[in-house]
Design a protein around this motif. Structure first.
Motif, PDB file in Angstrom:
ATOM      1  N   ALA A   1       0.935  -1.158  -0.025  1.00 35.51           N
ATOM      2  CA  ALA A   1       0.093  -0.010  -0.093  1.00 35.51           C
ATOM      3  C   ALA A   1       0.990   0.983  -0.071  1.00 35.51           C
ATOM      4  CB  ALA A   1      -0.878  -0.085   1.239  1.00 35.51           C
ATOM      5  N   PRO A   2       0.513   2.330  -0.902  1.00 34.54           N
ATOM      6  CA  PRO A   2       1.413   3.329  -0.850  1.00 34.54           C
ATOM      7  C   PRO A   2       0.845   4.400   0.354  1.00 34.54           C
ATOM      8  CG  PRO A   2      -0.271   3.716  -2.691  1.00 34.54           C
ATOM      9  CD  PRO A   2      -0.421   2.147  -1.848  1.00 34.54           C
ATOM     10  N   THR A   3       2.135   5.264   0.530  1.00 31.15           N
ATOM     11  CA  THR A   3       1.771   5.992   1.486  1.00 31.15           C
ATOM     12  C   THR A   3       1.919   7.704   0.961  1.00 31.15           C
ATOM     13  OG1 THR A   3       4.125   6.088   2.451  1.00 31.15           O
ATOM     14  CG2 THR A   3       2.505   4.808   3.633  1.00 31.15           C
ATOM     15  N   PHE A   4       1.879   7.522  -0.097  1.00 29.51           N
ATOM     16  CA  PHE A   4       1.792   8.895  -0.888  1.00 29.51           C
ATOM     17  C   PHE A   4       0.372   9.587  -0.856  1.00 29.51           C
ATOM     18  CE2 PHE A   4       5.604   8.716  -4.117  1.00 29.51           C
ATOM     19  CZ  PHE A   4       6.447   8.530  -3.102  1.00 29.51           C
ATOM     20  N   TYR A   5       0.189  10.653  -1.216  1.00 31.69           N
ATOM     21  CA  TYR A   5      -1.159  11.451  -1.430  1.00 31.69           C
ATOM     22  C   TYR A   5      -1.901  11.155   0.006  1.00 31.69           C
ATOM     23  CZ  TYR A   5       0.879  10.245  -5.976  1.00 31.69           C
ATOM     24  OH  TYR A   5       1.581  10.051  -7.016  1.00 31.69           O
ATOM     25  N   GLY A   6      -1.181  11.004   1.013  1.00 30.67           N
ATOM     26  CA  GLY A   6      -2.124  10.839   2.297  1.00 30.67           C
ATOM     27  C   GLY A   6      -2.759   9.669   2.489  1.00 30.67           C
ATOM     28  N   ARG A   7      -2.528   8.532   1.652  1.00 30.23           N
ATOM     29  CA  ARG A   7      -3.207   7.264   1.929  1.00 30.23           C
ATOM     30  C   ARG A   7      -2.207   6.543   2.740  1.00 30.23           C
ATOM     31  NH1 ARG A   7      -4.919   4.856  -3.643  1.00 30.23           N
ATOM     32  NH2 ARG A   7      -4.438   2.853  -2.506  1.00 30.23           N
TER      33      ARG A   7
ATOM     34  N   HIS B   1      -2.401   2.885   6.068  1.00 33.02           N
ATOM     35  CA  HIS B   1      -2.939   1.661   6.280  1.00 33.02           C
ATOM     36  C   HIS B   1      -2.761   1.438   7.818  1.00 33.02           C
ATOM     37  CE1 HIS B   1       1.226  -0.240   6.308  1.00 33.02           C
ATOM     38  NE2 HIS B   1       1.490   0.497   5.297  1.00 33.02           N
ATOM     39  N   PRO B   2      -3.452   0.558   8.578  1.00 34.80           N
ATOM     40  CA  PRO B   2      -3.447   0.674  10.066  1.00 34.80           C
ATOM     41  C   PRO B   2      -2.133   0.376  10.602  1.00 34.80           C
ATOM     42  CG  PRO B   2      -5.439  -0.313   8.953  1.00 34.80           C
ATOM     43  CD  PRO B   2      -4.353  -0.203   7.966  1.00 34.80           C
ATOM     44  N   THR B   3      -1.422  -0.592   9.814  1.00 34.95           N
ATOM     45  CA  THR B   3      -0.254  -1.191  10.745  1.00 34.95           C
ATOM     46  C   THR B   3       0.814   0.101  10.505  1.00 34.95           C
ATOM     47  OG1 THR B   3      -0.792  -3.173   9.483  1.00 34.95           O
ATOM     48  CG2 THR B   3       1.229  -3.079  10.779  1.00 34.95           C
ATOM     49  N   VAL B   4       1.032   0.688   9.559  1.00 32.19           N
ATOM     50  CA  VAL B   4       2.108   1.838   9.889  1.00 32.19           C
ATOM     51  C   VAL B   4       1.738   3.027  10.590  1.00 32.19           C
ATOM     52  CG1 VAL B   4       1.354   3.340   7.551  1.00 32.19           C
ATOM     53  CG2 VAL B   4       3.665   2.927   8.398  1.00 32.19           C
ATOM     54  N   ALA B   5       0.189   3.300  10.669  1.00 37.48           N
ATOM     55  CA  ALA B   5      -0.118   4.323  11.433  1.00 37.48           C
ATOM     56  C   ALA B   5       0.080   3.921  13.059  1.00 37.48           C
ATOM     57  CB  ALA B   5      -1.687   4.556  11.347  1.00 37.48           C
ATOM     58  N   THR B   6      -0.099   2.853  13.445  1.00 36.61           N
ATOM     59  CA  THR B   6       0.146   2.369  14.494  1.00 36.61           C
ATOM     60  C   THR B   6       1.571   2.210  15.177  1.00 36.61           C
ATOM     61  OG1 THR B   6      -1.708   0.685  14.322  1.00 36.61           O
ATOM     62  CG2 THR B   6      -0.582   0.539  16.306  1.00 36.61           C
ATOM     63  N   LEU B   7       2.411   1.797  13.824  1.00 40.26           N
ATOM     64  CA  LEU B   7       4.014   1.528  14.319  1.00 40.26           C
ATOM     65  C   LEU B   7       4.342   3.085  14.492  1.00 40.26           C
ATOM     66  CD1 LEU B   7       6.520   0.035  14.066  1.00 40.26           C
ATOM     67  CD2 LEU B   7       6.771   0.499  11.507  1.00 40.26           C
ATOM     68  N   ALA B   8       3.755   4.089  13.667  1.00 40.14           N
ATOM     69  CA  ALA B   8       4.550   5.541  13.916  1.00 40.14           C
ATOM     70  C   ALA B   8       4.147   5.905  15.160  1.00 40.14           C
ATOM     71  CB  ALA B   8       3.529   6.536  12.956  1.00 40.14           C
ATOM     72  N   ASP B   9       2.940   5.493  15.848  1.00 44.69           N
ATOM     73  CA  ASP B   9       2.826   5.915  17.035  1.00 44.69           C
ATOM     74  C   ASP B   9       3.515   5.472  18.191  1.00 44.69           C
ATOM     75  OD1 ASP B   9       0.795   7.262  19.045  1.00 44.69           O
ATOM     76  OD2 ASP B   9       0.120   5.260  19.456  1.00 44.69           O
ATOM     77  N   ARG B  10       3.689   4.115  17.862  1.00 47.40           N
ATOM     78  CA  ARG B  10       4.485   3.329  18.858  1.00 47.40           C
ATOM     79  C   ARG B  10       6.081   3.637  18.865  1.00 47.40           C
ATOM     80  NH1 ARG B  10       4.067  -3.118  19.121  1.00 47.40           N
ATOM     81  NH2 ARG B  10       5.215  -3.633  20.848  1.00 47.40           N
ATOM     82  N   LEU B  11       6.422   4.042  17.631  1.00 48.53           N
ATOM     83  CA  LEU B  11       8.122   4.509  17.870  1.00 48.53           C
ATOM     84  C   LEU B  11       8.132   5.726  18.415  1.00 48.53           C
ATOM     85  CD1 LEU B  11       9.473   3.618  14.140  1.00 48.53           C
ATOM     86  CD2 LEU B  11      10.071   2.720  16.410  1.00 48.53           C
ATOM     87  N   VAL B  12       7.359   6.666  18.022  1.00 52.53           N
ATOM     88  CA  VAL B  12       7.457   8.013  18.657  1.00 52.53           C
ATOM     89  C   VAL B  12       7.383   7.709  20.348  1.00 52.53           C
ATOM     90  CG1 VAL B  12       6.816   9.348  16.754  1.00 52.53           C
ATOM     91  CG2 VAL B  12       5.284   9.105  18.323  1.00 52.53           C
ATOM     92  N   ALA B  13       6.543   6.983  20.735  1.00 46.51           N
ATOM     93  CA  ALA B  13       6.331   6.656  22.248  1.00 46.51           C
ATOM     94  C   ALA B  13       7.818   6.317  22.826  1.00 46.51           C
ATOM     95  CB  ALA B  13       5.128   5.873  22.379  1.00 46.51           C
TER      96      ALA B  13
ATOM     97  N   GLY C   1       9.793  11.294  -0.848  1.00 50.47           N
ATOM     98  CA  GLY C   1       9.030  10.216  -0.574  1.00 50.47           C
ATOM     99  C   GLY C   1       9.271   8.968  -1.535  1.00 50.47           C
ATOM    100  N   PHE C   2       9.081   7.794  -0.850  1.00 48.63           N
ATOM    101  CA  PHE C   2       9.597   6.567  -1.502  1.00 48.63           C
ATOM    102  C   PHE C   2       8.519   5.542  -1.759  1.00 48.63           C
ATOM    103  CE2 PHE C   2      13.113   8.230   0.921  1.00 48.63           C
ATOM    104  CZ  PHE C   2      14.182   8.447   0.098  1.00 48.63           C
ATOM    105  N   THR C   3       8.537   5.101  -2.964  1.00 47.84           N
ATOM    106  CA  THR C   3       7.253   4.126  -3.211  1.00 47.84           C
ATOM    107  C   THR C   3       6.925   3.206  -2.006  1.00 47.84           C
ATOM    108  OG1 THR C   3       7.896   4.135  -5.515  1.00 47.84           O
ATOM    109  CG2 THR C   3       6.937   2.315  -4.924  1.00 47.84           C
ATOM    110  N   TYR C   4       8.171   2.711  -1.498  1.00 45.89           N
ATOM    111  CA  TYR C   4       8.004   1.518  -0.604  1.00 45.89           C
ATOM    112  C   TYR C   4       7.807   1.960   0.911  1.00 45.89           C
ATOM    113  CZ  TYR C   4       8.649  -1.433  -4.718  1.00 45.89           C
ATOM    114  OH  TYR C   4       8.620  -1.847  -6.050  1.00 45.89           O
ATOM    115  N   ALA C   5       7.870   3.226   1.083  1.00 45.08           N
ATOM    116  CA  ALA C   5       7.901   3.947   2.429  1.00 45.08           C
ATOM    117  C   ALA C   5       6.715   3.373   3.209  1.00 45.08           C
ATOM    118  CB  ALA C   5       7.944   5.224   2.414  1.00 45.08           C
ATOM    119  N   GLY C   6       7.134   2.982   4.504  1.00 41.36           N
ATOM    120  CA  GLY C   6       6.078   2.402   5.171  1.00 41.36           C
ATOM    121  C   GLY C   6       5.101   1.327   4.844  1.00 41.36           C
TER     122      GLY C   6
END
Ligand SMILES: Cc1ncc(COP(=O)(O)O)c(C=O)c1O
Length: 456
Positions: free
Chosen positions: A82-88, A90-102, A321-326
């Protein structure tokens, strides 16, 4: 296909990075690894080798961890990309971002993902420049870092790195990348100079570089808490307090590369914790996914992020940004790795076996080839010297570090030698006490073998 055929194919068709290409063309691969289990890798000739370098400092959980494989498989079967460009998202990357900053030190609040440490470094450099433009300081572009630092291979990452062989013949570094000294106390201290005095001299050199380049033109100071690609160089006493005092005095952005130190290598979750660093931003990779998937992250504070957002009013979309980011599979593997780290108390384990490891390495200091041994956690640098009394190095043409690396391989231990004849020893973080003893025993044997090869 026979093993001889795959070796020949590799020699004929596969161009390897960070490899002596003449030797590779002539001799083929130094190892053809076919599987791994725990801390051991198996080569195509059936040899079992203890991985004393965690692949490239990433295989924190060793090999064939079933849970990581299952996590990847589950994600592949549900949402393989799933791309993360254009504001798209997916749940796993959103959760990971939150976990990492914590988890991160220093009050980070945002995570941006890439596929490698190099891309994370490049992303930070670009975003520093972009942020500084938004703040009306477009001339604040110079990156300061240390000789022997290693932040990756892209054009900017290698420019901020301080590895001469990675600059030579590439026409690099780019302009605007300044270097200060590497904190190798053993090799570079003056007669009678204490570690604290040496550290003060290193900090004075940083100050010189800042002043010479103009403090208001410096975008950031970059550093690994403990230099890895430079040869596992443990910072001497008083080093980080002295360096941080200079960084603070000039209000310089302090970027800490946690690509190797992150997730337990030094006995704390972050190298920043081990040495009391106060980073303004962090890059993380390698053990983020235990090496099972290429993924990295750039962690930043809210004020840095808000400055980036200021550009949106004039420029619009963030042009990076990178095609495979997140990547969903990387994010799923990272989430599982973080779960495992907690469940098995990996940091507690590193602390419990660290003295066994470091004492074993320290005992090698009696060997005639070894001048110095310094380490922390499960991360140790061993300096080979020709003359222990004068600390004189071997003629580089004799490639004594490479000889020890090859002898270790013959004895079933994979390690890396790094110029000037430093052995970097950093086994998977799950290694147990018996495996440590065995790895150290093999390294001791390898030193004896090398000593004999040198005609003693
Ligand atoms: C400290 C550090 N930063 C960055 C990198 C670059 O990471 P990658 O090889 O994933 O691009 C490395 C690679 O070894 C590293 O050791």
């Amino acid at each position: 296909m026979s093993t001889a055929d795959t070796h020949a194919l590799d020699a004929r068709r596969h161009v390897h990075g960070q490899t002596d290409l003449r030797r590779h063309d002539a001799d083929g691969p130094t190892a053809m690894v076919v599987s791994g289990q725990g801390v051991t890798i198996t080569t195509d000739d059936g040899r079992e080798i203890i991985d004393g370098f965690s692949g490239l400092g990433c295989a924190s959980l060793g090999y064939s961890n079933r849970r990581l494989a299952d996590a990847a498989h589950r994600q592949l079967a549900t949402l393989p990309y799933a791309p993360t460009f254009y504001g798209r998202s997916h749940p796993t990357v959103a959760t990971l971002a939150d976990r990492l900053v914590a988890l991160a030190p220093g009050g980070m609040s945002r995570a941006m993902f890439q596929c490698s440490g190099s891309e994370a470094t490049d992303s930070l450099i670009k975003l520093l420049w972009y942020r500084n433009s938004a703040r009306g300081e477009p001339e604040r572009r110079t990156l300061v870092s240390r000789w022997r630092g290693y932040y990756g291979n892209t054009v900017a990452a290698v420019s901020v790195s301080g590895q001469p062989h990675m600059h030579a013949r590439f026409g690099l570094p780019l302009e605007g990348f300044a270097k200060t000294e590497t904190p190798n106390y053993y090799l570079n201290h003056r007669d009678g100079e204490s570690e604290e005095e040496f550290s003060a001299r290193m900090a004075a050199d940083l100050e010189r570089v800042i002043v010479e380049n103009g403090p208001d033109r410096i975008a950031a100071f970059f550093a690994e808490p403990m230099q890895s690609g430079g040869g596992a160089i443990k910072p001497p006493e008083g080093y980080w307090p002295a360096m941080q005092a200079v960084i603070k005095r000039y209000g310089i952005h302090f970027h800490v590369d946690e690509v190797v130190c992150g997730f337990g290598r030094t006995g704390n979750r972050w190298g920043s914790e081990t040495w009391g660093l106060e980073p303004d931003s962090i890059t993380s990779a390698k053990a983020l996914t235990a090496g099972y998937f290429p993924m990295s992250a750039l962690l930043m504070k809210e004020d840095f992020y808000s400055d980036i957002v200021r550009n949106a009013d004039e420029v619009g979309v963030l042009g990076h940004g990178f095609t495979y980011a997140g990547h969903p599979v990387g994010a799923a593997v990272a989430m599982e790795a973080l779960d495992i780290y907690d469940e098995i108390d990996l940091i507690g384990h590193v602390r419990s076996v660290s003295s066994r490891f470091l004492d074993g390495c320290q005992a090698l200091g009696d060997h005639p080839l070894v001048g110095d041994v310094r380490g922390v956690g499960l991360f140790c640098g061993i300096q080979l010297v020709e003359n222990k009394a004068t600390r004189a190095l071997f003629d580089p043409a004799r490639k004594v570090g490479r000889l020890v690396q090859d002898c270790a391989h013959d004895r079933g231990l994979y390690l890396r030698s790094i110029d000037p004849d430093r052995i970097s020893f950093m086994p998977p973080l799950i290694i147990d006490a018996d495996e440590i003893d065995e790895a150290v025993r093999r390294l001791a044997g390898a030193l004896d073998d090398a000593w004999k090869h040198l005609g003693h």
